[in-house]
Design a protein around this motif. Sequence first.
Motif, PDB file in Angstrom:
ATOM      1  N   CYS A 411       0.664  -1.280   0.071  1.00 58.97           N
ATOM      2  CA  CYS A 411      -0.088   0.039   0.280  1.00 58.97           C
ATOM      3  C   CYS A 411       1.282   1.428  -0.090  1.00 58.97           C
ATOM      4  N   CYS A 412       2.333   1.197   0.727  1.00 59.29           N
ATOM      5  CA  CYS A 412       2.347   2.428   0.861  1.00 59.29           C
ATOM      6  C   CYS A 412       3.635   2.569  -0.245  1.00 59.29           C
ATOM      7  N   SER A 413       3.965   1.762  -1.455  1.00 57.08           N
ATOM      8  CA  SER A 413       4.666   2.181  -2.680  1.00 57.08           C
ATOM      9  C   SER A 413       3.700   2.422  -3.635  1.00 57.08           C
ATOM     10  N   TYR A 414       2.139   1.900  -3.434  1.00 58.45           N
ATOM     11  CA  TYR A 414       1.201   2.335  -3.781  1.00 58.45           C
ATOM     12  C   TYR A 414       0.918   3.576  -3.828  1.00 58.45           C
ATOM     13  N   ALA A 415       1.086   4.380  -2.922  1.00 61.17           N
ATOM     14  CA  ALA A 415       0.927   5.457  -2.564  1.00 61.17           C
ATOM     15  C   ALA A 415       1.505   6.645  -2.807  1.00 61.17           C
ATOM     16  N   CYS A 416       3.133   5.781  -2.619  1.00 59.73           N
ATOM     17  CA  CYS A 416       3.821   7.236  -2.479  1.00 59.73           C
ATOM     18  C   CYS A 416       4.361   8.013  -4.109  1.00 59.73           C
ATOM     19  N   PRO A 417       3.698   9.526  -3.760  1.00 59.78           N
ATOM     20  CA  PRO A 417       3.599  10.699  -4.706  1.00 59.78           C
ATOM     21  C   PRO A 417       5.360  10.202  -5.029  1.00 59.78           C
ATOM     22  N   ALA A 418       6.080  10.168  -4.517  1.00 64.62           N
ATOM     23  CA  ALA A 418       7.882  10.499  -4.951  1.00 64.62           C
ATOM     24  C   ALA A 418       8.104   9.190  -5.535  1.00 64.62           C
ATOM     25  N   ASN A 419       7.636   7.901  -5.742  1.00 68.47           N
ATOM     26  CA  ASN A 419       7.954   6.377  -6.111  1.00 68.47           C
ATOM     27  C   ASN A 419       8.907   5.615  -5.760  1.00 68.47           C
ATOM     28  N   ARG A 420       9.131   6.155  -3.715  1.00 69.07           N
ATOM     29  CA  ARG A 420      10.333   5.258  -3.328  1.00 69.07           C
ATOM     30  C   ARG A 420       9.917   4.229  -3.398  1.00 69.07           C
ATOM     31  N   PRO A 421      11.138   2.880  -2.978  1.00 71.05           N
ATOM     32  CA  PRO A 421      10.805   1.578  -3.140  1.00 71.05           C
ATOM     33  C   PRO A 421      10.772   1.152  -1.706  1.00 71.05           C
ATOM     34  N   LEU A 422       9.407   1.829  -1.190  1.00 69.50           N
ATOM     35  CA  LEU A 422       9.364   1.581   0.603  1.00 69.50           C
ATOM     36  C   LEU A 422       9.607   0.178   0.617  1.00 69.50           C
ATOM     37  N   VAL A 423       8.164  -0.635   0.370  1.00 69.34           N
ATOM     38  CA  VAL A 423       8.288  -2.369  -0.469  1.00 69.34           C
ATOM     39  C   VAL A 423       9.740  -2.813   0.643  1.00 69.34           C
ATOM     40  N   ASP A 424      10.210  -2.207  -0.917  1.00 72.44           N
ATOM     41  CA  ASP A 424      11.808  -3.170  -1.497  1.00 72.44           C
ATOM     42  C   ASP A 424      12.293  -2.869  -0.170  1.00 72.44           C
ATOM     43  N   MET A 425      12.246  -1.380   0.552  1.00 71.16           N
ATOM     44  CA  MET A 425      13.642  -1.343   1.508  1.00 71.16           C
ATOM     45  C   MET A 425      13.261  -1.889   2.476  1.00 71.16           C
ATOM     46  N   ILE A 426      12.161  -2.329   3.236  1.00 78.29           N
ATOM     47  CA  ILE A 426      11.540  -2.735   4.020  1.00 78.29           C
ATOM     48  C   ILE A 426      11.500  -4.053   4.842  1.00 78.29           C
ATOM     49  N   LYS A 427      11.534  -5.012   2.805  1.00 77.17           N
ATOM     50  CA  LYS A 427      11.960  -6.569   2.805  1.00 77.17           C
ATOM     51  C   LYS A 427      13.206  -7.255   3.238  1.00 77.17           C
ATOM     52  N   LEU A 428      14.324  -5.369   2.675  1.00 78.45           N
ATOM     53  CA  LEU A 428      15.827  -5.911   3.209  1.00 78.45           C
ATOM     54  C   LEU A 428      15.045  -5.753   5.439  1.00 78.45           C
ATOM     55  N   GLY A 429      15.132  -5.248   5.324  1.00 86.26           N
ATOM     56  CA  GLY A 429      15.607  -4.526   6.442  1.00 86.26           C
ATOM     57  C   GLY A 429      15.254  -5.631   7.429  1.00 86.26           C
ATOM     58  N   LYS A 430      13.644  -6.452   7.417  1.00 86.17           N
ATOM     59  CA  LYS A 430      12.967  -7.363   7.735  1.00 86.17           C
ATOM     60  C   LYS A 430      14.133  -8.972   7.121  1.00 86.17           C
ATOM     61  N   GLN A 431      14.714  -9.012   6.156  1.00 89.37           N
ATOM     62  CA  GLN A 431      15.237 -10.107   6.093  1.00 89.37           C
ATOM     63  C   GLN A 431      16.813  -9.685   6.310  1.00 89.37           C
ATOM     64  N   GLU A 432      17.557  -8.963   7.042  1.00 96.02           N
ATOM     65  CA  GLU A 432      18.643  -8.758   7.870  1.00 96.02           C
ATOM     66  C   GLU A 432      18.653  -8.884   9.472  1.00 96.02           C
ATOM     67  N   LEU A 433      17.541  -8.477   9.987  1.00 91.85           N
ATOM     68  CA  LEU A 433      17.288  -9.065  11.024  1.00 91.85           C
ATOM     69  C   LEU A 433      16.629 -10.257  11.190  1.00 91.85           C
ATOM     70  N   ARG A 434      15.920 -11.093  10.286  1.00 89.28           N
ATOM     71  CA  ARG A 434      16.134 -12.380  10.367  1.00 89.28           C
ATOM     72  C   ARG A 434      17.517 -13.277  10.056  1.00 89.28           C
ATOM     73  N   LYS A 435      18.796 -12.651   9.410  1.00 96.67           N
ATOM     74  CA  LYS A 435      20.103 -13.285  10.114  1.00 96.67           C
ATOM     75  C   LYS A 435      20.746 -12.863  10.280  1.00 96.67           C
ATOM     76  N   ALA A 436      20.451 -11.669  11.558  1.00 94.35           N
ATOM     77  CA  ALA A 436      20.741 -11.550  12.897  1.00 94.35           C
ATOM     78  C   ALA A 436      20.588 -12.226  13.840  1.00 94.35           C
ATOM     79  N   ARG A 437      18.843 -12.998  13.567  1.00 96.90           N
ATOM     80  CA  ARG A 437      18.457 -13.738  15.316  1.00 96.90           C
ATOM     81  C   ARG A 437      18.320 -15.313  14.438  1.00 96.90           C
TER      82      ARG A 437
END
Length: 437
Positions: A411-437
């Motif tokens: 939803c966030c990426s769809y609504a963003c008027p600046a076309n920012r890759p919000l979901v991509d960066m969120i997925k990256l963060g979750k991936q890094e957290l899972r690896k660390a834990r």
Amino acid sequence: MKTFKKGGIHPPENKITAGKPIVAVPVPAELRIMLSQSIGKPAKPIVKVGDKVYEGQMIAEADGFVSSPVHSPVYGTIKKIEPTRTPQGIWQDSIVIHTESAPDDITPIKPRTDDEVRRLTSQEIIDIVGDSGIVGLGGATFPTQVKLTIPRGKLADTVIINGAECEPYLTCDDTLMRSHASKIIKGTILIMKATHVREGIIAIEENKPDAIAAITKVVSTKANLHVVTLKKKYPQGGEKQLIYAVTGKTVPAGCLPIEVGCIVDNVATAYAVYNAVYNRMPLTERIVTVTGPELSNPGNYMVKNGTPISDLLAFAGGLPEDSGKVIAGGPMMGRAISCLDATATKGLSGVVVLPESQSLRKPTQPCIRCSKCITVCPMGLEPYLFMLQADVRMWEAMAEHGVMNCLECGCCSYACPANRPLVDMIKLGKQELRKAR
């Protein structure tokens, strides 16, 4: 009509295949069955090269509690056990079956009678579901046996069958409800019996009137089952959003639906439970919506597990020349397919082909602090902040702000008027957290 309160968007529906009947795709000469078809550990092969296998025979067993077995969709010979590419190009182990005609002397499987089904205990139903390799068919592929096994100290009071299908383009669930309403309800009753639940709710979005009518007709004589019509809103089919819309209960952050006494299963999962219990059929096929604005023969196709995605596209008229992207799943939460020779799995609900004009990302612009991403987030999170934190690798800060509660709904990426890759960066963060834990 009911809906969730927080966030949400209204993308174009593009239900091109709504009203299309279920059509079986021809079985290919060779099937590649992936061993990893659920959340959890991949299944463990119990066959070897050269073995003859029968339709419905288990060929790989669950390897742990959160795992799910896989079965042969056809009669044939095990040709190879080797790595093959997933739709995203990742190498994973698979079993290759050469399809053959079944001999005439095979004894047909005898379905259970209504009386035999009535005599089954709750645990016997759960065991059948587990042995049949049933997983959540709404996309998460969580082993259904695990979901039906209520943790000690918890109590379920409501089973919610998810017929929202809010993802644009997809119509496999809509088609299933229109075609097999009575079987879905029988599967729902089995889920209720397995979990000792007295109330069942089938929740369907308002844009599926034929499905609503078909399901309502079946449940009209059953006092403990009823249909709830949902407003058209994405992501209405998310578990937590659905539970709030139907019951008014809020699932606490980091918790599962059982914390508020709910069990949520997809309509296709309920149908698979019916087939497993009544017809002794494990999960070896499912309906897949193959669609796109330029496809000449889009439709809702019954697909054997292990069928190449390229075969599905050929059956739908072939890949159009101006195709820019092929997506496994829907356009909001699906993932781009990099390998069309990859095969269909239990979790494949759709194949969406988008033209080049709809496939390219627009240039990313600086965040203008408009807060649209916050407004549309159904979990009440701050997507813009997660992206800033991911840019500077502040993974623990992302966790402190609740990034693991993100649905990755888009939803966030769809609504963003600046076309920012919000979901991509969120997925990256979750991936890094899972690896660390």
